[in-house]
Design a protein around this motif. Structure first.
Motif, PDB file in Angstrom:
ATOM      1  N   THR A 154       0.835  -1.209   0.000  1.00 45.59           N
ATOM      2  CA  THR A 154       0.000   0.000   0.000  1.00 45.59           C
ATOM      3  C   THR A 154       0.873   1.263   0.000  1.00 45.59           C
ATOM      4  N   GLY A 155       0.276   2.375  -0.437  1.00 46.05           N
ATOM      5  CA  GLY A 155       0.904   3.688  -0.347  1.00 46.05           C
ATOM      6  C   GLY A 155       0.173   4.524   0.699  1.00 46.05           C
ATOM      7  N   SER A 156       0.543   5.784   0.776  1.00 41.64           N
ATOM      8  CA  SER A 156      -0.184   6.629   1.717  1.00 41.64           C
ATOM      9  C   SER A 156      -0.191   8.078   1.230  1.00 41.64           C
ATOM     10  N   TRP A 157      -1.275   8.771   1.508  1.00 37.33           N
ATOM     11  CA  TRP A 157      -1.424  10.168   1.091  1.00 37.33           C
ATOM     12  C   TRP A 157      -1.997  10.972   2.259  1.00 37.33           C
ATOM     13  N   ARG A 158      -1.196  11.938   2.719  1.00 38.58           N
ATOM     14  CA  ARG A 158      -1.604  12.785   3.830  1.00 38.58           C
ATOM     15  C   ARG A 158      -2.155  11.964   4.998  1.00 38.58           C
ATOM     16  N   GLU A 160      -3.306   8.969   4.981  1.00 35.24           N
ATOM     17  CA  GLU A 160      -4.345   7.987   4.669  1.00 35.24           C
ATOM     18  C   GLU A 160      -3.736   6.846   3.862  1.00 35.24           C
ATOM     19  N   ARG A 161      -4.005   5.608   4.264  1.00 38.00           N
ATOM     20  CA  ARG A 161      -3.461   4.462   3.544  1.00 38.00           C
ATOM     21  C   ARG A 161      -4.215   4.286   2.216  1.00 38.00           C
ATOM     22  N   LEU A 162      -3.478   4.058   1.147  1.00 36.45           N
ATOM     23  CA  LEU A 162      -4.120   3.960  -0.169  1.00 36.45           C
ATOM     24  C   LEU A 162      -3.697   2.680  -0.880  1.00 36.45           C
ATOM     25  N   GLY A 163      -4.626   2.142  -1.678  1.00 38.79           N
ATOM     26  CA  GLY A 163      -4.310   0.971  -2.488  1.00 38.79           C
ATOM     27  C   GLY A 163      -5.120   0.949  -3.764  1.00 38.79           C
ATOM     28  N   ALA A 164      -4.509   0.320  -4.800  1.00 35.50           N
ATOM     29  CA  ALA A 164      -5.187   0.201  -6.092  1.00 35.50           C
ATOM     30  C   ALA A 164      -6.125  -1.011  -6.029  1.00 35.50           C
ATOM     31  N   CYS A 165      -7.351  -0.935  -6.578  1.00 34.65           N
ATOM     32  CA  CYS A 165      -7.747   0.348  -7.107  1.00 34.65           C
ATOM     33  C   CYS A 165      -9.060   0.813  -6.499  1.00 34.65           C
ATOM     34  N   THR A 166      -9.423   0.217  -5.351  1.00 28.49           N
ATOM     35  CA  THR A 166     -10.628   0.714  -4.675  1.00 28.49           C
ATOM     36  C   THR A 166     -10.448   2.185  -4.344  1.00 28.49           C
ATOM     37  N   ARG A 169     -10.811   4.603  -7.280  1.00 30.15           N
ATOM     38  CA  ARG A 169     -12.202   4.953  -7.612  1.00 30.15           C
ATOM     39  C   ARG A 169     -12.812   5.870  -6.560  1.00 30.15           C
ATOM     40  N   ARG A 170     -12.514   5.576  -5.304  1.00 33.35           N
ATOM     41  CA  ARG A 170     -13.085   6.394  -4.223  1.00 33.35           C
ATOM     42  C   ARG A 170     -12.562   7.826  -4.315  1.00 33.35           C
ATOM     43  N   GLN A 171     -11.264   7.969  -4.548  1.00 35.82           N
ATOM     44  CA  GLN A 171     -10.698   9.319  -4.614  1.00 35.82           C
ATOM     45  C   GLN A 171     -11.138  10.034  -5.893  1.00 35.82           C
ATOM     46  N   GLY A 190      -0.084   9.552  -7.517  1.00 36.16           N
ATOM     47  CA  GLY A 190       1.292   9.107  -7.301  1.00 36.16           C
ATOM     48  C   GLY A 190       1.436   8.151  -6.131  1.00 36.16           C
ATOM     49  N   GLU A 191       0.371   7.930  -5.394  1.00 32.79           N
ATOM     50  CA  GLU A 191       0.472   7.103  -4.184  1.00 32.79           C
ATOM     51  C   GLU A 191      -0.372   5.841  -4.232  1.00 32.79           C
ATOM     52  N   LEU A 192      -1.048   5.615  -5.350  1.00 27.49           N
ATOM     53  CA  LEU A 192      -1.963   4.467  -5.407  1.00 27.49           C
ATOM     54  C   LEU A 192      -1.241   3.164  -5.740  1.00 27.49           C
ATOM     55  N   SER A 193      -0.221   3.248  -6.595  1.00 27.64           N
ATOM     56  CA  SER A 193       0.499   2.044  -7.042  1.00 27.64           C
ATOM     57  C   SER A 193       1.981   2.308  -6.831  1.00 27.64           C
ATOM     58  N   THR A 194       2.491   1.992  -5.665  1.00 21.74           N
ATOM     59  CA  THR A 194       3.840   2.451  -5.332  1.00 21.74           C
ATOM     60  C   THR A 194       4.917   1.366  -5.407  1.00 21.74           C
ATOM     61  N   THR A 195       4.517   0.121  -5.640  1.00 16.82           N
ATOM     62  CA  THR A 195       5.529  -0.931  -5.800  1.00 16.82           C
ATOM     63  C   THR A 195       5.152  -1.804  -6.985  1.00 16.82           C
ATOM     64  N   ALA A 196       6.015  -2.745  -7.336  1.00 14.71           N
ATOM     65  CA  ALA A 196       5.655  -3.757  -8.327  1.00 14.71           C
ATOM     66  C   ALA A 196       4.544  -4.624  -7.749  1.00 14.71           C
ATOM     67  N   GLY A 197       3.832  -5.320  -8.629  1.00 18.00           N
ATOM     68  CA  GLY A 197       2.819  -6.262  -8.164  1.00 18.00           C
ATOM     69  C   GLY A 197       1.438  -5.918  -8.679  1.00 18.00           C
ATOM     70  N   THR A 198       0.491  -6.741  -8.262  1.00 12.69           N
ATOM     71  CA  THR A 198      -0.896  -6.600  -8.713  1.00 12.69           C
ATOM     72  C   THR A 198      -1.694  -5.776  -7.713  1.00 12.69           C
TER      73      THR A 198
END
Ligand code: FES
Length: 577
Positions: A154-158, A160-166, A169-171, A190-198
């Motif tokens: 997961t990534g994070s923005w301000r 808040e924990r973020l993940g692709a791709c729920t 869509r929410r944001q 820039g924070e939704l998909s921060t590493t390799a993987g699905t």
């Protein structure tokens, strides 16, 4: 010639020059140009389907995984040979990756069959790749083992924990509603998909990984390990080792992918609150084995299978949390009374034996116990009714409960283009209690059945705070999406299904508890409309190439959207059992 007597390794399936000895001599001679020796060429050959592509970020680690698989194959005495196949990176393909799933399955199957290998490791991950590879494995009939790239972190923005791709869509919905400005939505991107993987929510990739493991086609623990975790490389090495043993044991997919094994996979789909696409894909894989998915039985199973996994979009967590909670084994342990434990897996042992061998459980909050589920019923319900005579589905676990029984006025969009043009028109006559209908978005209609069933809330309603509406289509939806969204309406509008007959202002009733979706228009009027109906105009390019093949042969969603000629002629059973 019996299977036992058939030559293995480089001697398999010789090129037809009319002289078998010469064919083998030539093949070995050319293989030696790659630095291989006679000793290497005498080993069992393990093919590795390489799906690395610059157009597939989810497969960025495939080269590392292949290196680890090769190590495992060599430690076990085999000769690893990777070969390229199609790769389907979900956001890069137009009109939709689903159009190409069957093409990838054909490519993979034919390359497995045409090249000299004794077993194959299928390295996939992104949404359509694992279904395509399982379909290929089912049809090719060679010992096969699946290795997925694994989920992103997961990534994070301000804060808040973020993940692709729920969260994408929410944001994005917040941006459409005016809650985020241009700069903020760019930062989020820039924070939704921060590493390799699905995608690391319970989208299609995660769902297919869990189902593939439950089906028995992947080593235990293989579904949830994050893409960037060292455990995934260790798993890849073990997968390579095991592939050599699979070849020696001639453990073919037909002994693993049985009706009972598909039942286990479908049970996992329901209990993980998995993607609706999981049902279409597993129907296609089962179809390749001559096994029919009985949707009425699946719906009965849904009523008795609670959602246990607390992952987005139905819950709160992400795949890395499921991995820390013990992965699929933690879930299977809870589901144990509902599983067919005697199903054989690629390990050569049964699912029950693997579960017995799994580490003891520890306290965790991601997988609920059977007596304290997230929801009492499974994530997906199958609907009937006069608007969906052959079925439709709804992911009830991810819908607003108040909308699961709802009647409203239809607001109809004739196509994706029509929807794009009018959905945000301030003059659109639409209210929060209306039912949004999108048609001509099915397997033939769109074509390729894109993930456009997540019809956006019209901007003027979004800005007034509307978060969910009943939405109906013959399209699919991303597993990462959420809402009171009825999908896969069969038959689709483009071939004259009742969805084609809906007019703006008609009343539609959705009753999920009764499993009904009805157009409240009398039969005589519907018959009049049917008389006046004509099919939509042909798609550009429909007269040639793969699109023609697809349009001529694709089946409806309830049958898995496979091409009709790729299934065996004989049905050997049905699932769930
Ligand atoms: Fe590849 Fe989501 S885009 S899994």
């Amino acid at each position: 010639m019996s299977d036992e007597d058939r030559p293995g390794g480089m001697g398999r399936g010789l090129t037809h020059y009319g002289d078998a000895g010469f064919s083998l001599f030539l093949r070995k001679s050319f293989a030696k140009s790659m630095g291989l020796s006679d000793r290497d060429l005498a080993r069992p050959v393990i093919g590795i389907a390489n799906t690395a592509s610059g157009f597939n970020n989810c497969h960025r680690t495939v080269p590392d995984l292949i290196a680890a698989v090769k190590r495992g194959v060599m430690y076990a005495g085999g000769l690893p040979v990777d070969f390229p196949t199609m790769s389907l990176g979900e956001p890069y393909l137009t009109p939709t990756s689903m159009l190409y799933r069957n093409l990838m399955a054909v490519d993979t199957e034919e390359m497995i069959r045409a090249q000299p290998m004794d077993a194959v490791v299928l390295v996939g991950g992104c949404d359509k790749t694992v279904p395509a590879q399982l379909m290929a494995a089912a049809s090719a009939g060679l010992p096969a083992i699946v290795l997925v790239t694994g989920p992103m972190m997961t990534g994070s923005w301000r804060g808040e924990r973020l993940g692709a791709c729920t969260d994408c869509r929410r944001q994005w919905a917040r941006y459409r509603a005016g809650e985020l400005d241009e700069d903020e939505i760019d930062e989020v991107g820039g924070e939704l998909s921060t590493t390799a993987g699905t995608c690391m929510v319970m989208g299609t990739a995660s769902t297919m990984a869990l189902m593939g493991e439950a089906l028995g086609m992947m080593l235990p623990g293989g579904a949830a390990i994050p893409a960037v975790h060292a455990d995934r490389l260790r798993l890849a090495e073990r997968t390579g080792r095991r592939a050599v043993a699979l070849a020696a044991e001639r453990l073919t997919p037909d002994r693993i992918m049985t009706p009972a094994a598909f039942t286990n996979a479908l049970r996992v789909l329901l209990a993980c609150g998995g993607s609706t696409n999981g049902l279409v894909h597993m129907t296609a894989v089962a179809g390749r084995m001559g096994i029919r998915v009985d949707l009425a039985a699946f719906d009965r199973m849904s009523r008795e299978t609670p959602v246990l996994v607390d992952l987005k979009p139905s819950g709160a967590h992400y795949m890395e949390d499921l991995h820390k909670a013990g992965g699929l084994a933690t879930m299977l342990r809870e589901l144990r009374p509902l599983l067919a434990l005697d199903c054989l897996t690629v390990t050569g042992r049964t699912l029950g034996a693997e579960l017995d061998a799994a580490p003891a459980p520890w306290p965790q909050e991601v997988v609920r116990p059977l007596d304290r589920p997230l929801t009492a019923e499974g994530g997906i319900a199958v609907l009937g009714g006069n608007l969906a005579p052959d079925s439709a589905i709804i992911k009830q676990a991810a819908a607003s409960p108040a909308l699961l029984s709802h009647e409203g006025r239809a607001v109809v969009f004739d196509s994706l283009a029509d929807m794009a043009e009018r959905i945000d028109d301030p003059a659109l006559d639409v209210a929060a209690e209306d039912v949004l209908v999108l048609r001509n978005a099915g397997p033939k209609g769109a074509p390729g059945m894109p993930e456009s069933g997540y019809i956006p809330i019209p901007r003027k309603l979004a800005r007034s705070g509307v978060k969910d509406m009943v939405r109906i289509s013959d399209a699919r939806m991303s597993g990462t999406a959420f809402g009171a969204i009825v999908l896969h309406v069969c038959p689709e509008a483009a071939i004259g299904g009742p969805l084609a007959l809906v007019r703006g202002g008609d009343r539609i009733r959705l009753d999920v508890a009764a499993r009904r979706l009805d157009l409240l228009v009398d039969d005589r009027e519907l018959a009049r409309r049917r008389q006046a109906w004509s099919p939509p105009p042909p798609h550009p390019g429909a007269e040639r190439g793969y699109l023609k093949l697809h349009l001529d042969h694709v089946e409806q969603a309830d049958l898995g959207c496979d091409l009709d000629f790729l299934k065996p002629a004989r049905t050997i059973g049905s699932t769930p059992v």
